[in-house]
Design an enzyme around this catalytic site. Sequence first.
Site, PDB file in Angstrom:
ATOM      1  N   ALA A  86       7.473  26.319  26.904  1.00 15.20           N
ATOM      2  CA  ALA A  86       8.537  25.654  27.516  1.00 15.20           C
ATOM      3  C   ALA A  86       9.090  26.117  28.838  1.00 15.20           C
ATOM      4  CB  ALA A  86       9.966  26.154  26.368  1.00 15.20           C
ATOM      5  N   CYS A  87       8.832  27.340  29.220  1.00 15.25           N
ATOM      6  CA  CYS A  87       9.338  27.739  30.594  1.00 15.25           C
ATOM      7  C   CYS A  87       8.563  28.751  31.220  1.00 15.25           C
ATOM      8  CB  CYS A  87      10.743  28.433  30.220  1.00 15.25           C
ATOM      9  SG  CYS A  87      10.609  30.136  29.223  1.00 15.25           S
ATOM     10  N   GLY A  88       7.293  29.019  30.886  1.00 11.49           N
ATOM     11  CA  GLY A  88       6.338  29.897  31.397  1.00 11.49           C
ATOM     12  C   GLY A  88       6.844  31.160  31.749  1.00 11.49           C
ATOM     13  N   CYS A 120       9.125  32.219  34.071  1.00 11.43           N
ATOM     14  CA  CYS A 120      10.711  31.987  34.300  1.00 11.43           C
ATOM     15  C   CYS A 120      11.147  33.084  35.114  1.00 11.43           C
ATOM     16  CB  CYS A 120      11.437  32.124  32.699  1.00 11.43           C
ATOM     17  SG  CYS A 120      11.109  30.771  31.854  1.00 11.43           S
TER      18      CYS A 120
END
Length: 264
Positions: free
Chosen positions: A109-111, A113
Amino acid sequence: MSRGRSQRVLVRHWDGSKEHRRPDDLVVEEPLTIELDDVTVTTTMRTPGNDFELAAGFCFTEGLLGDASVTSIRYCATEPAADTEFNLVTVETDGAPPATPRLGLTTSACGLCGAESIEALSERLDPLPSGGEPISADVLAAVPERVRAFQDLFGTTGGVHAAAAFGVEGEPTLVREDIGRHNAVDKVVGRMLLDGDLPASGLGLFVSGRASFEMVQKAWAAGFATLVAVSAPSALAVETAAVASLRLAGFVRDGQLNFYSPSA
């Protein structure tokens, strides 16, 4: 690979008046552990395929390689690849700095971040060089539709992101798909690294989702002059793009876009 990039299942489909069974294709999501010179640096949820590119791209965009070159990439250096279901990749170099293991899972989803601050990026990356004619707004606005023609897995599953390198006329030169936006970008960067095509001077990078801090970080590290995102950027992404002198465009859809960076 233990499985392909998509998997067919039977679903119960409601068409508005009645229910019936039909096949549906789902994107495959599996963990990939990446080792750099025998040190585990991350585990990420990814769509199988182009795993060597993903591993090389991740190590490069996260600054783990330093000035070292990649000498080999392979599945699992210590046991048969089938035993790990092709979910462990080892990157070997000619002298990368000692790697620090990543704790926890990098999600699709977001690595990471924003694991690195702008200040930390500025310490290892110089601002992108200025000069040259920027890619025109009308060309940038047409990039998502041109990339869409190469998104075969999205066409099958509707469940993956795309990243693409494109030239001054907006032509996609390299397209990769993955369930994670950050993975798709790393696959593009990794392929270019292995082909000796970095820095990506004068080229643009397209991402099919939002422009987060991490997308700007990876575009900056690879030397792309422009980052084009279908969705919105974050405030931190805009701030980082300004420091990097990276041209940032968001909400690139339906022939329109917003420029967010001063260099635009």
